[in-house]
Design a protein around this motif. Structure first.
Motif, PDB file in Angstrom:
ATOM      1  N   ARG A 222       0.713  -1.173   0.055  1.00  0.00           N
ATOM      2  CA  ARG A 222       0.022   0.081   0.035  1.00  0.00           C
ATOM      3  C   ARG A 222       0.798   1.309   0.033  1.00  0.00           C
ATOM      4  NH1 ARG A 222      -3.421  -2.849   3.794  1.00  0.00           N
ATOM      5  NH2 ARG A 222      -2.839  -1.519   5.529  1.00  0.00           N
ATOM      6  N   ARG A 223       1.883   1.122   0.415  1.00  0.00           N
ATOM      7  CA  ARG A 223       3.015   2.415   0.467  1.00  0.00           C
ATOM      8  C   ARG A 223       3.714   2.503  -0.893  1.00  0.00           C
ATOM      9  NH1 ARG A 223       4.809   4.339   5.461  1.00  0.00           N
ATOM     10  NH2 ARG A 223       6.246   5.802   4.381  1.00  0.00           N
ATOM     11  N   SER A 224       3.780   1.356  -1.468  1.00  0.00           N
ATOM     12  CA  SER A 224       4.779   1.334  -2.588  1.00  0.00           C
ATOM     13  C   SER A 224       4.125   2.286  -3.684  1.00  0.00           C
ATOM     14  CB  SER A 224       5.356  -0.023  -2.991  1.00  0.00           C
ATOM     15  OG  SER A 224       4.154  -0.830  -3.537  1.00  0.00           O
ATOM     16  N   GLU A 225       4.885   2.513  -4.741  1.00  0.00           N
ATOM     17  CA  GLU A 225       4.556   3.170  -5.690  1.00  0.00           C
ATOM     18  C   GLU A 225       4.343   2.343  -7.084  1.00  0.00           C
ATOM     19  OE1 GLU A 225       6.993   6.307  -6.582  1.00  0.00           O
ATOM     20  OE2 GLU A 225       6.743   7.419  -4.831  1.00  0.00           O
ATOM     21  N   GLU A 226       5.168   0.976  -6.831  1.00  0.00           N
ATOM     22  CA  GLU A 226       4.872   0.056  -8.097  1.00  0.00           C
ATOM     23  C   GLU A 226       3.631  -0.715  -7.644  1.00  0.00           C
ATOM     24  OE1 GLU A 226       6.538   0.132 -10.802  1.00  0.00           O
ATOM     25  OE2 GLU A 226       7.969   1.707 -10.311  1.00  0.00           O
ATOM     26  N   LEU A 227       2.842  -1.032  -8.786  1.00  0.00           N
ATOM     27  CA  LEU A 227       1.715  -2.057  -8.567  1.00  0.00           C
ATOM     28  C   LEU A 227       2.040  -3.556  -8.470  1.00  0.00           C
ATOM     29  CD1 LEU A 227      -1.434  -2.216  -8.846  1.00  0.00           C
ATOM     30  CD2 LEU A 227      -1.217  -2.642 -11.033  1.00  0.00           C
ATOM     31  N   ALA A 268      -7.282  -1.815  -6.263  1.00  0.00           N
ATOM     32  CA  ALA A 268      -8.382  -1.206  -7.364  1.00  0.00           C
ATOM     33  C   ALA A 268      -8.042   0.170  -7.493  1.00  0.00           C
ATOM     34  CB  ALA A 268      -9.587  -1.722  -6.849  1.00  0.00           C
ATOM     35  N   THR A 269      -7.907   0.925  -6.370  1.00  0.00           N
ATOM     36  CA  THR A 269      -7.771   2.204  -6.697  1.00  0.00           C
ATOM     37  C   THR A 269      -6.328   2.832  -7.218  1.00  0.00           C
ATOM     38  OG1 THR A 269      -7.029   2.620  -4.385  1.00  0.00           O
ATOM     39  CG2 THR A 269      -9.315   2.856  -4.946  1.00  0.00           C
ATOM     40  N   HIS A 270      -5.406   1.899  -7.533  1.00  0.00           N
ATOM     41  CA  HIS A 270      -3.921   2.208  -8.012  1.00  0.00           C
ATOM     42  C   HIS A 270      -4.098   2.721  -9.552  1.00  0.00           C
ATOM     43  CE1 HIS A 270       0.047   1.788  -9.489  1.00  0.00           C
ATOM     44  NE2 HIS A 270       0.231   1.776  -8.060  1.00  0.00           N
ATOM     45  N   GLY A 271      -3.660   3.565 -10.016  1.00  0.00           N
ATOM     46  CA  GLY A 271      -3.848   4.156 -11.205  1.00  0.00           C
ATOM     47  C   GLY A 271      -3.609   3.173 -12.485  1.00  0.00           C
ATOM     48  N   ASP A 272      -2.782   2.066 -12.190  1.00  0.00           N
ATOM     49  CA  ASP A 272      -2.315   1.342 -13.256  1.00  0.00           C
ATOM     50  C   ASP A 272      -3.123   0.063 -13.436  1.00  0.00           C
ATOM     51  OD1 ASP A 272      -0.324   3.169 -13.998  1.00  0.00           O
ATOM     52  OD2 ASP A 272       1.024   2.215 -12.682  1.00  0.00           O
ATOM     53  N   ASP A 273      -4.060  -0.237 -12.165  1.00  0.00           N
ATOM     54  CA  ASP A 273      -4.815  -1.204 -12.271  1.00  0.00           C
ATOM     55  C   ASP A 273      -5.777  -1.590 -13.336  1.00  0.00           C
ATOM     56  OD1 ASP A 273      -5.730  -3.716 -11.490  1.00  0.00           O
ATOM     57  OD2 ASP A 273      -6.841  -2.932  -9.543  1.00  0.00           O
ATOM     58  N   ASP A 274      -5.736  -2.391 -14.036  1.00  0.00           N
ATOM     59  CA  ASP A 274      -6.724  -2.664 -15.273  1.00  0.00           C
ATOM     60  C   ASP A 274      -7.840  -3.471 -14.709  1.00  0.00           C
ATOM     61  OD1 ASP A 274      -5.070  -1.105 -17.012  1.00  0.00           O
ATOM     62  OD2 ASP A 274      -3.709  -2.912 -17.613  1.00  0.00           O
TER      63      ASP A 274
END
Length: 472
Positions: A222-227, A268-274
């Motif tokens: 949750r803290r990382s920037e990488e999905l 799900a709220t991560h910008g890169d999640d398809d």
């Protein structure tokens, strides 16, 4: 960062050619983190002898003190949770006394626990010196790890990482270092259960170690920037779920499963999640299963907290993808939580939850272009003002006035015949504007000024049409 992550993913995929990729000792990764000062209290419960108690404590203190970044010392004090009230209430005294002790001793973390003779282990809990919910690692006092009297290396590795995680590292890089250490130390994570022998580590302790490992990785993700960091955490939960028996340890199962759901929500709220919708549905399913254990009758505050989590989850995806269905779901979960967070017993919780529900309904009404949701939002905002008094809570009062004004303005645009809504909206905007002007918030004043102009123009149009109709 991505190359480091790929090395650990090679471990998870069991690719033998990656075996020599990690030349660095995992413990060396932690040397650049700030030192953590830990107090360990004598666990509650009976021991066979004082010698047995000393041996048990030293089996944890000595090996952990040899690791980089930790300073652990024993205090002659025992902390014990109450068995009365909700789960949250049971830990209130420990939190109060424990944080006071941490302040006096100038330490970062308290480990306290209880002997579980049946499992030949101690159930250790974490209490950070920092108040509030930790952003990383172990966010609640109820989470714990069951450590055998003679712990194996795998258990100590997970405990070591959890200690750092529980102290709320201040930067994302700290979180990723903990992840790198944890994945490197258990080499790989998917082999951790096999590395804990049945003779030295009873099954309950093995399950607890796997659960804590998954919890720490989930919070790191949750803290990382990488999905991509979510994948190791998911694998950890899957490994744990193959071992755990929900019926035997329902509360511990619920605690870990709650983190599992939280992980999918964040993904799900991560910008890169398809696959956001799929992950949201998985999160909701997991949260619903947690509520089957943390029932409203036996654990009302915990049950309500999970309802709020589901509401927040649905509201996020509803806003992000403009999905009215999820906004409606969010409103229903908010309403459920209000059966516990009622106005009489928890007025501030009630008002905050009502505000979130009202905002959700207001957005739903704007998306579907219908009046019913907007009317419900307006009623909710009006009710909130019973708690958010202008003198006691001026900021919340002003925000509610602004939201109420926006809701009434939206209603007036749909039904111009109701002029009273516009008058009320303009009054609300002026109330909020006065507060924002006095407290130096020019951006909010600018936004409200534009709304006031639009509302006044609509009012003028309605009055002009009405006068024209009367003349005709």
């Amino acid at each position: 960062m991505l190359s480091i992550f790929n090395r650990f993913m090679d471990w998870f995929m069991m690719r033998e050619e990656a075996a020599g990729a990690m030349a660095q000792n995992p413990a060396q990764i932690m040397q650049n983190l700030s030192d953590v000062n830990v107090l360990i209290s004598e666990p509650a419960g009976n021991f066979a002898s004082d010698e047995a108690k000393a041996a048990l404590l030293q089996s944890i203190i000595n090996p952990l003190n040899e690791k980089p970044g930790l300073s652990i010392r024993l205090i002659n004090k025992t902390f014990q949770r109450s068995l009365k009230g909700s789960l949250s209430e049971q830990f209130e005294t420990v939190i109060e006394e424990g944080r006071k002790t941490l302040e006096e001793e100038k330490c970062d973390l308290l480990l306290w626990g209880k002997v579980e003779l049946e499992d030949q282990a101690v159930r250790w809990h974490f209490l950070s010196a920092k108040e509030g919910e930790a952003a990383l690692g172990v966010p609640g006092i109820a989470e714990n790890i069951l450590v055998p009297f003679a712990p194996e290396k795998g258990t100590l590795d997970v405990l070591y990482a959890a200690i750092f995680a529980a102290c709320t590292p201040s930067h994302t890089s700290h979180a990723l270092k903990i992840a790198e250490y944890l994945l490197g130390a258990v080499d790989p994570l998917t082999k951790l259960p096999a590395g804990l022998s049945n003779r030295k580590t009873p099954l309950p302790a093995k399950i607890s170690t796997m659960g804590m490992c998954a919890v720490v990785l989930a919070n790191i993700a949750r803290r990382s920037e990488e999905l991509g960091w979510f994948d190791p955490a998911i694998k950890a939960f899957n490994t744990w779920s193959e071992l755990v028996d929900k019926n035997k340890t329902p509360l511990d199962w619920a605690m870990v499963t709650n983190h599992h759901g939280w992980l999918y929500e964040e993904m799900a709220t991560h910008g890169d999640d398809d696959h956001a919708i799929e992950h949201i549905e998985k999160a909701i399913k997991l949260f619903e299963s947690v509520c089957q254990v943390l029932e409203v009758r036996t654990h009302p505050l915990e049950w309500a907290a999970v309802q709020l989590r589901m509401a927040t989850t649905c509201a996020k995806i509803g806003r992000k993808q403009s999905e009215p269905e999820y906004l409606q779901k969010a409103a229903r979960y908010y309403k459920k939580s209000l059966t516990v967070y009622n106005q009489a017993n928890y007025p501030l919780n009630w008002a905050d939850t009502m505000a979130k529900m009202a905002k959700t309904m207001m957005l739903h009404g704007q998306l579907v272009k219908g009046a019913q949701s907007l009317e419900q939002a307006g009623v909710a905002f009006q009710a909130i003002l019973q708690v958010y008094d202008q003198d006691k809570y001026p900021a919340q009062w002003a925000n509610t006035q602004n939201n109420l004004g926006a809701t009434l303005f939206a209603l007036a645009k749909r039904d111009p015949s109701t002029a009273a809504w516009l008058d009320h909206a303009l009054l609300c905007f002026e109330n909020a504007r006065t507060y924002y002007l006095e407290t130096g918030k020019p951006k909010l004043v600018h936004v409200i000024d534009k709304n006031i102009i639009k509302a006044q123009e609509l009012k003028d149009e309605i009055e002009e049409e009405l006068n024209s109709d009367l003349l005709t």
